[in-house]
Design a protein around this motif. Structure first.
Motif, PDB file in Angstrom:
ATOM      1  N   ILE A 189     -12.666  19.659   6.462  1.00  0.00           N
ATOM      2  CA  ILE A 189     -11.319  19.126   6.259  1.00  0.00           C
ATOM      3  C   ILE A 189     -11.122  17.926   7.180  1.00  0.00           C
ATOM      4  O   ILE A 189     -11.263  18.036   8.399  1.00  0.00           O
ATOM      5  CB  ILE A 189     -10.251  20.204   6.547  1.00  0.00           C
ATOM      6  CG1 ILE A 189     -10.432  21.391   5.582  1.00  0.00           C
ATOM      7  CG2 ILE A 189      -8.856  19.618   6.397  1.00  0.00           C
ATOM      8  CD1 ILE A 189      -9.523  22.559   5.889  1.00  0.00           C
ATOM      9  N   GLU A 190     -10.766  16.789   6.596  1.00  0.00           N
ATOM     10  CA  GLU A 190     -10.559  15.559   7.362  1.00  0.00           C
ATOM     11  C   GLU A 190      -9.161  15.491   7.951  1.00  0.00           C
ATOM     12  O   GLU A 190      -8.975  15.098   9.098  1.00  0.00           O
ATOM     13  CB  GLU A 190     -10.804  14.346   6.460  1.00  0.00           C
ATOM     14  CG  GLU A 190     -10.597  12.995   7.122  1.00  0.00           C
ATOM     15  CD  GLU A 190     -11.676  12.681   8.146  1.00  0.00           C
ATOM     16  OE1 GLU A 190     -11.431  11.843   9.020  1.00  0.00           O
ATOM     17  OE2 GLU A 190     -12.782  13.279   8.062  1.00  0.00           O
ATOM     18  N   MET A 191      -8.152  15.861   7.184  1.00  0.00           N
ATOM     19  CA  MET A 191      -6.775  15.874   7.682  1.00  0.00           C
ATOM     20  C   MET A 191      -5.960  16.857   6.857  1.00  0.00           C
ATOM     21  O   MET A 191      -6.331  17.213   5.744  1.00  0.00           O
ATOM     22  CB  MET A 191      -6.137  14.475   7.629  1.00  0.00           C
ATOM     23  CG  MET A 191      -6.083  13.838   6.267  1.00  0.00           C
ATOM     24  SD  MET A 191      -5.343  12.156   6.267  1.00  0.00           S
ATOM     25  CE  MET A 191      -3.628  12.519   6.614  1.00  0.00           C
ATOM     26  N   ILE A 192      -4.832  17.307   7.427  1.00  0.00           N
ATOM     27  CA  ILE A 192      -3.978  18.325   6.820  1.00  0.00           C
ATOM     28  C   ILE A 192      -2.548  17.816   6.800  1.00  0.00           C
ATOM     29  O   ILE A 192      -2.085  17.158   7.735  1.00  0.00           O
ATOM     30  CB  ILE A 192      -4.052  19.654   7.600  1.00  0.00           C
ATOM     31  CG1 ILE A 192      -5.476  20.222   7.576  1.00  0.00           C
ATOM     32  CG2 ILE A 192      -3.079  20.678   7.033  1.00  0.00           C
ATOM     33  CD1 ILE A 192      -5.658  21.424   8.487  1.00  0.00           C
ATOM     34  N   SER A 193      -1.830  18.148   5.714  1.00  0.00           N
ATOM     35  CA  SER A 193      -0.421  17.760   5.629  1.00  0.00           C
ATOM     36  C   SER A 193       0.333  18.805   4.820  1.00  0.00           C
ATOM     37  O   SER A 193      -0.167  19.306   3.814  1.00  0.00           O
ATOM     38  CB  SER A 193      -0.266  16.385   4.963  1.00  0.00           C
ATOM     39  OG  SER A 193       1.082  16.055   4.779  1.00  0.00           O
TER      40      SER A 193
ATOM     41  N   VAL B  28       0.842  -1.198   0.000  1.00  0.00           N
ATOM     42  CA  VAL B  28       0.000   0.000   0.000  1.00  0.00           C
ATOM     43  C   VAL B  28       0.880   1.253   0.000  1.00  0.00           C
ATOM     44  O   VAL B  28       1.794   1.379   0.821  1.00  0.00           O
ATOM     45  CB  VAL B  28      -0.934   0.014   1.228  1.00  0.00           C
ATOM     46  CG1 VAL B  28      -1.711   1.330   1.294  1.00  0.00           C
ATOM     47  CG2 VAL B  28      -1.892  -1.162   1.162  1.00  0.00           C
ATOM     48  N   VAL B  29       0.599   2.162  -0.922  1.00  0.00           N
ATOM     49  CA  VAL B  29       1.306   3.436  -0.995  1.00  0.00           C
ATOM     50  C   VAL B  29       0.458   4.501  -0.312  1.00  0.00           C
ATOM     51  O   VAL B  29      -0.723   4.667  -0.634  1.00  0.00           O
ATOM     52  CB  VAL B  29       1.574   3.840  -2.454  1.00  0.00           C
ATOM     53  CG1 VAL B  29       2.250   5.211  -2.513  1.00  0.00           C
ATOM     54  CG2 VAL B  29       2.439   2.792  -3.143  1.00  0.00           C
ATOM     55  N   VAL B  30       1.055   5.204   0.634  1.00  0.00           N
ATOM     56  CA  VAL B  30       0.342   6.248   1.390  1.00  0.00           C
ATOM     57  C   VAL B  30       0.610   7.594   0.735  1.00  0.00           C
ATOM     58  O   VAL B  30       1.758   8.002   0.562  1.00  0.00           O
ATOM     59  CB  VAL B  30       0.800   6.262   2.858  1.00  0.00           C
ATOM     60  CG1 VAL B  30       0.095   7.386   3.611  1.00  0.00           C
ATOM     61  CG2 VAL B  30       0.514   4.920   3.514  1.00  0.00           C
ATOM     62  N   ASP B  31      -0.465   8.293   0.360  1.00  0.00           N
ATOM     63  CA  ASP B  31      -0.324   9.610  -0.257  1.00  0.00           C
ATOM     64  C   ASP B  31      -0.092  10.702   0.785  1.00  0.00           C
ATOM     65  O   ASP B  31       0.750  11.580   0.599  1.00  0.00           O
ATOM     66  CB  ASP B  31      -1.575   9.944  -1.076  1.00  0.00           C
ATOM     67  CG  ASP B  31      -1.659   9.122  -2.356  1.00  0.00           C
ATOM     68  OD1 ASP B  31      -0.612   8.862  -2.967  1.00  0.00           O
ATOM     69  OD2 ASP B  31      -2.772   8.727  -2.737  1.00  0.00           O
ATOM     70  N   LEU B  32      -0.862  10.669   1.860  1.00  0.00           N
ATOM     71  CA  LEU B  32      -0.705  11.639   2.942  1.00  0.00           C
ATOM     72  C   LEU B  32      -0.765  10.902   4.266  1.00  0.00           C
ATOM     73  O   LEU B  32      -1.453   9.883   4.403  1.00  0.00           O
ATOM     74  CB  LEU B  32      -1.826  12.690   2.915  1.00  0.00           C
ATOM     75  CG  LEU B  32      -1.853  13.716   1.783  1.00  0.00           C
ATOM     76  CD1 LEU B  32      -3.028  14.661   1.978  1.00  0.00           C
ATOM     77  CD2 LEU B  32      -0.557  14.490   1.705  1.00  0.00           C
ATOM     78  N   ILE B  33      -0.058  11.444   5.261  1.00  0.00           N
ATOM     79  CA  ILE B  33      -0.094  10.826   6.585  1.00  0.00           C
ATOM     80  C   ILE B  33       0.001  11.912   7.646  1.00  0.00           C
ATOM     81  O   ILE B  33       0.695  12.931   7.470  1.00  0.00           O
ATOM     82  CB  ILE B  33       1.046   9.793   6.750  1.00  0.00           C
ATOM     83  CG1 ILE B  33       0.884   9.019   8.049  1.00  0.00           C
ATOM     84  CG2 ILE B  33       2.405  10.462   6.668  1.00  0.00           C
ATOM     85  CD1 ILE B  33       1.765   7.795   8.138  1.00  0.00           C
ATOM     86  N   SER B  34      -0.721  11.712   8.724  1.00  0.00           N
ATOM     87  CA  SER B  34      -0.672  12.605   9.875  1.00  0.00           C
ATOM     88  C   SER B  34      -0.574  11.725  11.117  1.00  0.00           C
ATOM     89  O   SER B  34      -1.352  10.777  11.272  1.00  0.00           O
ATOM     90  CB  SER B  34      -1.924  13.481   9.931  1.00  0.00           C
ATOM     91  OG  SER B  34      -1.910  14.305  11.077  1.00  0.00           O
ATOM     92  N   THR B  35       0.393  12.016  11.998  1.00  0.00           N
ATOM     93  CA  THR B  35       0.644  11.123  13.136  1.00  0.00           C
ATOM     94  C   THR B  35       0.731  11.885  14.446  1.00  0.00           C
ATOM     95  O   THR B  35       1.048  13.073  14.491  1.00  0.00           O
ATOM     96  CB  THR B  35       1.968  10.348  12.939  1.00  0.00           C
ATOM     97  OG1 THR B  35       3.061  11.275  12.978  1.00  0.00           O
ATOM     98  CG2 THR B  35       1.982   9.589  11.640  1.00  0.00           C
ATOM     99  N   SER B  36       0.420  11.152  15.495  1.00  0.00           N
ATOM    100  CA  SER B  36       0.708  11.583  16.864  1.00  0.00           C
ATOM    101  C   SER B  36       1.181  10.338  17.608  1.00  0.00           C
ATOM    102  O   SER B  36       1.354   9.276  17.015  1.00  0.00           O
ATOM    103  CB  SER B  36      -0.543  12.173  17.517  1.00  0.00           C
ATOM    104  OG  SER B  36      -1.519  11.173  17.736  1.00  0.00           O
ATOM    105  N   GLU B  37       1.353  10.456  18.914  1.00  0.00           N
ATOM    106  CA  GLU B  37       1.889   9.323  19.671  1.00  0.00           C
ATOM    107  C   GLU B  37       0.929   8.134  19.664  1.00  0.00           C
ATOM    108  O   GLU B  37       1.355   6.987  19.676  1.00  0.00           O
ATOM    109  CB  GLU B  37       2.171   9.755  21.118  1.00  0.00           C
ATOM    110  CG  GLU B  37       2.880   8.685  21.928  1.00  0.00           C
ATOM    111  CD  GLU B  37       3.138   9.138  23.358  1.00  0.00           C
ATOM    112  OE1 GLU B  37       3.897   8.456  24.061  1.00  0.00           O
ATOM    113  OE2 GLU B  37       2.572  10.175  23.758  1.00  0.00           O
ATOM    114  N   VAL B  38      -0.365   8.413  19.618  1.00  0.00           N
ATOM    115  CA  VAL B  38      -1.340   7.323  19.726  1.00  0.00           C
ATOM    116  C   VAL B  38      -2.291   7.255  18.539  1.00  0.00           C
ATOM    117  O   VAL B  38      -3.235   6.466  18.541  1.00  0.00           O
ATOM    118  CB  VAL B  38      -2.177   7.471  21.014  1.00  0.00           C
ATOM    119  CG1 VAL B  38      -1.285   7.333  22.235  1.00  0.00           C
ATOM    120  CG2 VAL B  38      -2.931   8.795  21.032  1.00  0.00           C
ATOM    121  N   HIS B  39      -2.071   8.065  17.512  1.00  0.00           N
ATOM    122  CA  HIS B  39      -3.029   8.127  16.413  1.00  0.00           C
ATOM    123  C   HIS B  39      -2.292   8.294  15.087  1.00  0.00           C
ATOM    124  O   HIS B  39      -1.322   9.042  14.981  1.00  0.00           O
ATOM    125  CB  HIS B  39      -3.994   9.299  16.613  1.00  0.00           C
ATOM    126  CG  HIS B  39      -5.013   9.443  15.526  1.00  0.00           C
ATOM    127  ND1 HIS B  39      -6.212   8.777  15.523  1.00  0.00           N
ATOM    128  CD2 HIS B  39      -4.995  10.176  14.378  1.00  0.00           C
ATOM    129  CE1 HIS B  39      -6.891   9.081  14.435  1.00  0.00           C
ATOM    130  NE2 HIS B  39      -6.179   9.943  13.731  1.00  0.00           N
TER     131      HIS B  39
END
Length: 611
Positions: A562-566, A487-498
């Motif tokens: 907006i669902e997520m931002i990168s 699977v190729v990820v186009d965008l990703i947003s991360t935190s310690e638990v999410h």
């Protein structure tokens, strides 16, 4: 019998090796040729399958003929598109390869005869099944038949059933014969091309039948089958050019990949580094230089590649070959001809106010390609940009237009470009020349983003850790799972638990279910389908204060959630994920707010009609 026993090289069609469109004695001596000016540089023109399928005559009459007086023109052609998408040559070849894996109900049994054929217009003599062998049956031979003696009959005999791929090859043949009849007026050129198409299709039948007999299609064999489309397309284009009075030469590159004395390319499977592509560029350039002063028509397929050309490069290998050819010839420019005027600030089919971008940087073009705009593959761009060769996107239906130039250094004056079409201004136009805005406003465009694009059919996967004490392996497990499923990820947003990831919605339901089941071992998983990635791209954005705020405020005013931002580390791209149903509205909102030049003192909200 193993897959290596079916060697495409030993079964090459009449186009094999250094084939050329040599002039028969009856050919008029006044054919138009490339300029012989020693100071003239090479110009590489690449035409896609749709252009070859719909506009081949216009390409010869309006484009190639306009450049040969000032440049040494080399042409690269993709496989021809058909009258419908399903009848596209590459799609038909893939279907035929699949059909060749199906076992026939009955196997034709006969022995064929070999007849030497001298291909006056298309290269050196070769051996193909004689027409007599194709139309009559012979007693069973006790000796082991050759692969050509197993060529299936085009007309079934009593008790025989033709393989299913035979019908598919007939479709390929009829599509190219019909194109030849509607595009070529000279009866001699037409007759020779028709005979060549027949011979090549007979070769394809034999190759597919041999694959069916051994019940194996190796990656190399599949490459050869797919490359057959470029061979037919280039032969058709060569004949049309000659019919229009241009001295063209067909060039097949099936044997151009450099090999060592033991027959190896010198590169291990999966290890095609830059030195490999440099060696191919050098070999291709030397081969094409031998065509002068003729206009070479070059196949995008360039033969066996370690690890398979389709696997290593994909179906975009024709663009890559055109880039390598531009490098090998030290061309002044690589022109990629499409059915659009160039790269726009937004998709003009969705945003009426979108305008043409005259000059764009390679980084910006790469970002637009990644996020939904079909520009040029970044790896293809890299090959020419690293040699300081500009790429121009032009329109076959508007050859006098300036197009869009992907320039190695867009901040420099690009007036030394190669586009010298008589209907256009001399040289590569600058930003002020073709941006369709007044000179006094042109400087302001450098303070604006370059383009906005949308990538639809996106799925967002959210993973929340199910552990109170998060271990350092949380992200590692997630990325390892994605890697196993390819699977190729186009965008990703991360935190310690999410972790939120935007991926293309191209996985089969069973694969997606398995992926989610694996991710659930790391945490709670939620899926949000029918999303889209909205990307604002611009090299100048890193110096433009407040652009992110303006983008998100505009979306908020337009009721676009907006669902997520990168935002990437390159600082030339701001992306966010929105609902797919809001894609067109969001494109217009952002284009009007962030990319259009407003009169001095103009303030206020963007057009309420978009809300």
């Amino acid at each position: 019998m193993s897959e290596t026993d079916l060697d495409p090289g030993s079964l090459s069609p009449s186009s094999s090796g250094s084939s050329s469109f040599t002039s028969p004695p009856s050919t008029p001596p006044n054919l138009h040729q490339n300029t012989i000016d020693p100071s003239a540089r090479w110009l590489v023109q690449k035409f896609g399958g749709t252009s070859v399928g719909k506009f081949a005559v216009q390409i010869a009459k309006n484009i190639v003929s306009s450049y040969v007086d000032q440049h040494k023109v080399a042409i690269v052609c993709s496989a021809r598109s058909g009258s419908t998408k399903a009848l596209g040559t590459t799609n038909l070849l893939l279907r035929a390869a699949s059909e060749a894996r199906q076992r026939p109900l009955k196997t034709p049994s006969r022995s064929g005869t070999m007849t030497p054929v001298t291909n006056g217009m298309f290269g050196r003599p070769s051996e193909v099944p004689s027409p007599r062998a194709r139309s009559s049956s012979s007693p069973r031979s006790s000796s082991p038949p050759s692969l050509f003696s197993l060529t299936p009959l085009t007309t079934p005999q009593a008790g025989q059933t033709l393989p299913e791929f035979n019908t598919t090859v007939d479709l390929i043949r009829s599509e190219h014969l019909n194109a030849a009849k509607t595009s070529i007026e000279n009866p001699e050129i037409l007759q020779e091309l028709e005979a060549e198409i027949d011979r090549d299709c007979d070769w394809l039948r034999g190759f597919l039948f041999a694959a069916q007999v051994i019940d194996e299609i190796s990656p190399r064999s599949r490459d050869s089958i797919i490359g057959f489309g470029e061979r037919l397309g280039c032969k058709l284009m060569t004949a049309i050019l000659r019919d229009q009075g241009i001295d063209a030469e067909y060039v097949s590159l099936e044997d151009v990949v450099p090999v060592t004395d033991d027959g190896d390319s010198g590169h291990l499977e999966g290890s095609l580094d830059q030195s490999f592509y440099d060696s191919v560029a050098l070999a291709v350039g030397e081969r094409i230089k031998q065509c002068a002063p003729r206009v070479p028509v070059v196949t995008g397929f360039f033969g066996p590649v370690p690890g398979s050309l389709l696997r290593q490069v994909g179906r975009g290998y024709t663009d890559l070959l055109s880039a390598l050819l531009a490098v090998g010839l030290e061309a002044s420019e690589l022109q990629i001809w499409k059915e659009v005027d160039g790269i726009f600030t937004a998709d003009p089919r969705k945003v009426p106010t979108a305008r043409l971008i005259p000059i764009i940087s390679p980084d910006e073009a790469a970002e637009l390609t990644y996020y939904g705009s079909e520009v040029v593959h970044p790896f293809t761009m890299e090959q020419v940009i690293r040699r300081k060769i500009p790429i121009r996107i032009k329109n076959v239906e508007n050859p006098w237009g300036g197009g869009t130039v992907i320039h190695p250094d867009p901040d420099e004056d690009a007036s030394e470009g190669a586009d010298l079409h008589p209907s256009s201004a001399a040289g590569l136009r600058t930003l002020q020349d073709i941006s369709f805005i007044s000179p006094e406003d042109a400087h302001k465009t450098k303070r604006l983003p370059t383009a906005v694009t949308i990538k639809e059919r996106i799925v967002v996967l959210n993973v929340n850790s199910n552990r109170k004490s998060v271990s350092h392996g949380f992200l590692a497990r997630i990325f390892g799972t994605l890697d196993r499923f390819g699977v190729v990820v186009d965008l990703i947003s991360t935190s310690e638990v999410h972790v939120s990831m935007a991926i293309e919605d191209n996985l089969a339901k069973k694969i997606m279910d398995r992926l989610v089941a694996e991710l659930q071992k790391s945490g709670t998983v939620s899926i949000h389908p029918e999303m889209a990635i909205l990307s604002l791209v611009g090299k100048q954005m890193r110096n433009l204060v407040g652009i992110s705020g303006r983008m998100f405020q505009t979306l908020a005013q337009g009721n676009v959630n907006i669902e997520m931002i990168s935002q990437g580390a390159s600082e030339i791209n701001i992306s966010c994920v929105i609902q797919g149903r809001d894609a067109v509205k969001a494109l217009n909102l952002i284009h009007q707010s962030c990319l259009q030049i407003k009169p001095e003192g103009a303030r206020g909200r963007v057009g309420p009609w978009l809300f």
